[in-house]
Design a protein around this motif. Structure first.
Motif, PDB file in Angstrom:
ATOM      1  N   TYR A   8      28.055  -9.755  12.510  1.00  0.00           N
ATOM      2  CA  TYR A   8      28.487  -9.450  11.152  1.00  0.00           C
ATOM      3  C   TYR A   8      27.378  -9.900  10.218  1.00  0.00           C
ATOM      4  O   TYR A   8      26.972 -11.076  10.240  1.00  0.00           O
ATOM      5  N   HIS A  11      24.101  -9.052   4.050  1.00  0.00           N
ATOM      6  CA  HIS A  11      22.873  -8.671   3.342  1.00  0.00           C
ATOM      7  C   HIS A  11      21.703  -8.375   4.283  1.00  0.00           C
ATOM      8  O   HIS A  11      20.588  -8.145   3.821  1.00  0.00           O
ATOM      9  N   GLY A  12      21.938  -8.472   5.578  1.00  0.00           N
ATOM     10  CA  GLY A  12      20.902  -8.063   6.532  1.00  0.00           C
ATOM     11  C   GLY A  12      20.214  -9.183   7.291  1.00  0.00           C
ATOM     12  O   GLY A  12      19.450  -8.916   8.221  1.00  0.00           O
ATOM     13  N   THR A  13      20.469 -10.433   6.925  1.00  0.00           N
ATOM     14  CA  THR A  13      19.754 -11.523   7.599  1.00  0.00           C
ATOM     15  C   THR A  13      20.221 -11.712   9.045  1.00  0.00           C
ATOM     16  O   THR A  13      19.398 -11.825   9.955  1.00  0.00           O
ATOM     17  N   GLU A  15      21.548  -9.553  10.879  1.00  0.00           N
ATOM     18  CA  GLU A  15      21.061  -8.379  11.617  1.00  0.00           C
ATOM     19  C   GLU A  15      19.595  -8.581  12.021  1.00  0.00           C
ATOM     20  O   GLU A  15      19.208  -8.288  13.149  1.00  0.00           O
ATOM     21  N   TYR A  55      29.961 -17.372   4.654  1.00  0.00           N
ATOM     22  CA  TYR A  55      30.145 -17.305   3.188  1.00  0.00           C
ATOM     23  C   TYR A  55      31.311 -18.192   2.810  1.00  0.00           C
ATOM     24  O   TYR A  55      32.387 -18.090   3.421  1.00  0.00           O
ATOM     25  N   CYS A  84      24.328 -17.767  10.957  1.00  0.00           N
ATOM     26  CA  CYS A  84      23.290 -17.842   9.935  1.00  0.00           C
ATOM     27  C   CYS A  84      23.924 -18.376   8.661  1.00  0.00           C
ATOM     28  O   CYS A  84      25.018 -17.934   8.282  1.00  0.00           O
ATOM     29  N   GLY A  85      23.248 -19.304   8.018  1.00  0.00           N
ATOM     30  CA  GLY A  85      23.764 -19.870   6.778  1.00  0.00           C
ATOM     31  C   GLY A  85      22.715 -20.733   6.124  1.00  0.00           C
ATOM     32  O   GLY A  85      21.655 -21.002   6.708  1.00  0.00           O
ATOM     33  N   MET A  86      23.003 -21.161   4.898  1.00  0.00           N
ATOM     34  CA  MET A  86      22.034 -21.946   4.121  1.00  0.00           C
ATOM     35  C   MET A  86      22.534 -23.347   3.800  1.00  0.00           C
ATOM     36  O   MET A  86      21.843 -24.093   3.119  1.00  0.00           O
ATOM     37  N   ASN A  87      23.727 -23.689   4.264  1.00  0.00           N
ATOM     38  CA  ASN A  87      24.267 -25.018   3.950  1.00  0.00           C
ATOM     39  C   ASN A  87      24.042 -25.967   5.126  1.00  0.00           C
ATOM     40  O   ASN A  87      24.850 -26.051   6.051  1.00  0.00           O
ATOM     41  N   GLN A  94      30.605 -25.614  10.299  1.00  0.00           N
ATOM     42  CA  GLN A  94      30.668 -24.156  10.120  1.00  0.00           C
ATOM     43  C   GLN A  94      30.558 -23.422  11.451  1.00  0.00           C
ATOM     44  O   GLN A  94      31.254 -22.438  11.691  1.00  0.00           O
ATOM     45  N   GLU A 116      18.975 -16.878   4.742  1.00  0.00           N
ATOM     46  CA  GLU A 116      18.138 -16.436   3.617  1.00  0.00           C
ATOM     47  C   GLU A 116      19.027 -16.216   2.399  1.00  0.00           C
ATOM     48  O   GLU A 116      20.176 -15.777   2.553  1.00  0.00           O
ATOM     49  N   MET A 122      22.127  -9.289  -3.533  1.00  0.00           N
ATOM     50  CA  MET A 122      23.369  -9.917  -4.012  1.00  0.00           C
ATOM     51  C   MET A 122      23.949  -9.166  -5.204  1.00  0.00           C
ATOM     52  O   MET A 122      23.194  -8.617  -6.019  1.00  0.00           O
ATOM     53  N   GLU A 126      27.654 -13.102  -6.716  1.00  0.00           N
ATOM     54  CA  GLU A 126      26.931 -13.858  -5.680  1.00  0.00           C
ATOM     55  C   GLU A 126      25.703 -14.555  -6.271  1.00  0.00           C
ATOM     56  O   GLU A 126      25.415 -15.710  -5.950  1.00  0.00           O
ATOM     57  N   THR A 130      25.368 -18.579  -6.368  1.00  0.00           N
ATOM     58  CA  THR A 130      24.222 -19.168  -5.663  1.00  0.00           C
ATOM     59  C   THR A 130      23.389 -20.021  -6.620  1.00  0.00           C
ATOM     60  O   THR A 130      23.028 -21.167  -6.306  1.00  0.00           O
TER      61      THR A 130
HETATM   62  C1  LIG Z   1      27.933 -16.270  -2.460  1.00  0.00           C
HETATM   63  C2  LIG Z   1      27.328 -16.912  -1.243  1.00  0.00           C
HETATM   64  C3  LIG Z   1      28.024 -17.908  -0.573  1.00  0.00           C
HETATM   65  C4  LIG Z   1      27.446 -18.516   0.557  1.00  0.00           C
HETATM   66  N1  LIG Z   1      28.158 -19.501   1.192  1.00  0.00           N
HETATM   67  C5  LIG Z   1      27.571 -20.131   2.249  1.00  0.00           C
HETATM   68  C6  LIG Z   1      28.254 -21.188   2.917  1.00  0.00           C
HETATM   69  O1  LIG Z   1      29.391 -21.542   2.625  1.00  0.00           O
HETATM   70  N2  LIG Z   1      27.606 -21.797   3.949  1.00  0.00           N
HETATM   71  C7  LIG Z   1      26.355 -21.436   4.354  1.00  0.00           C
HETATM   72  O2  LIG Z   1      25.827 -22.036   5.297  1.00  0.00           O
HETATM   73  N3  LIG Z   1      25.685 -20.426   3.752  1.00  0.00           N
HETATM   74  C8  LIG Z   1      26.278 -19.772   2.714  1.00  0.00           C
HETATM   75  N4  LIG Z   1      25.621 -18.739   2.102  1.00  0.00           N
HETATM   76  C9  LIG Z   1      24.321 -18.316   2.620  1.00  0.00           C
HETATM   77  C10 LIG Z   1      24.453 -17.114   3.574  1.00  0.00           C
HETATM   78  O3  LIG Z   1      25.114 -17.489   4.756  1.00  0.00           O
HETATM   79  C11 LIG Z   1      23.026 -16.643   3.885  1.00  0.00           C
HETATM   80  O4  LIG Z   1      22.575 -15.983   2.734  1.00  0.00           O
HETATM   81  C12 LIG Z   1      22.914 -15.760   5.101  1.00  0.00           C
HETATM   82  O5  LIG Z   1      21.566 -15.657   5.476  1.00  0.00           O
HETATM   83  C13 LIG Z   1      23.488 -14.389   4.851  1.00  0.00           C
HETATM   84  O6  LIG Z   1      23.351 -13.617   6.024  1.00  0.00           O
HETATM   85  P1  LIG Z   1      23.743 -12.072   6.041  1.00  0.00           P
HETATM   86  O7  LIG Z   1      22.774 -11.340   5.155  1.00  0.00           O
HETATM   87  O8  LIG Z   1      23.548 -11.674   7.472  1.00  0.00           O
HETATM   88  O9  LIG Z   1      25.154 -11.933   5.599  1.00  0.00           O
HETATM   89  C14 LIG Z   1      26.175 -18.113   1.003  1.00  0.00           C
HETATM   90  C15 LIG Z   1      25.500 -17.088   0.319  1.00  0.00           C
HETATM   91  C16 LIG Z   1      26.044 -16.496  -0.789  1.00  0.00           C
HETATM   92  C17 LIG Z   1      25.283 -15.413  -1.506  1.00  0.00           C
END
Ligand SMILES: Cc1cc2nc3c(=O)[nH]c(=O)nc-3n(C[C@H](O)[C@H](O)[C@H](O)COP(=O)(O)O)c2cc1C
Length: 162
Positions: A8, A11-13, A15, A55, A84-87, A94, A116, A122, A126, A130
């Motif tokens: 899933y 935004h493509g990351t 993937e 998210y 994948c995530g940024m936190n 998670q 990313e 976004m 979003e 962010t």
């Molecule tokens: C509105 C928003 C909320 C997010 N919430 C989290 C979060 O709770 N935990 C986390 O680790 N990353 C969070 N992120 C970062 C996303 O997981 C990260 O951008 C990820 O690379 C998106 O991958 P995707 O493009 O495959 O969906 C969030 C990003 C956005 C824009």
């Protein structure tokens, strides 16, 4: 071994990460986006790699639904999981919450592969959330290439803990 990477990605990351993993596997796996096929037929695959972005602390709903709908089949496959995530602070929690327990207990490999912020992908909300929560104001890539390598070593059965 026939492999599918089922992911899933909003935004493509995720993937992109799926392809970074898949390009290093032989034979190259099939890639299945849950946004395109919400309940793909997995009967023909021996190994399933599941990846989702996070998210607001949660995995993609489509990933949770897929894992719940396909439990019987998934229990019979070789499984690997990644997020994948940024936190960074919540990443272990998670990962734990991203997939049901029956998958964690069967998984050959699990990994947190970074993420990313892609401001050009976004929507307004979003971007606002962010900026407010992270203070990040432009696109940034924090993919963990080292962790991808370790994940691949485990998948290719070369990891020291296998
Ligand atoms: C509105 C928003 C909320 C997010 N919430 C989290 C979060 O709770 N935990 C986390 O680790 N990353 C969070 N992120 C970062 C996303 O997981 C990260 O951008 C990820 O690379 C998106 O991958 P995707 O493009 O495959 O969906 C969030 C990003 C956005 C824009």
């Amino acid at each position: 071994m026939k492999t599918a990477i089922i992911y899933y990605s909003k935004h493509g990351t995720t993937e992109r990460v799926a392809h970074l993993i898949g390009e290093k596997l032989s034979p190259e796996p099939e890639y299945i986006s849950l946004k395109e096929f919400y309940n793909p037929d997995i009967q023909d695959y021996d190994r399933i790699i599941l990846g989702t972005s996070i998210y607001a602390g949660h995995p993609g709903k489509l990933m949770s639904k897929f894992c719940n709908m396909n439990r019987t089949q998934l229990e019979q496959k070789v499984i690997a999981l990644f997020i994948c995530g940024m936190n960074d602070n919540q990443e272990v929690e998670q990962l734990k919450n991203a997939f049901p327990e029956y998958l964690h207990s069967n998984a050959l490999a699990e990994a947190i592969l970074g993420g990313e912020f892609l401001f050009n992908k976004m929507n307004f909300i979003e971007k606002f959330v962010t900026r407010k929560i992270t203070k990040v104001t432009c696109s940034v890539s924090n993919l963990r290439y080292d962790a991808i390598t370790v994940f691949l070593e485990k998948l290719n059965n070369k990891g020291s803990d296998i």
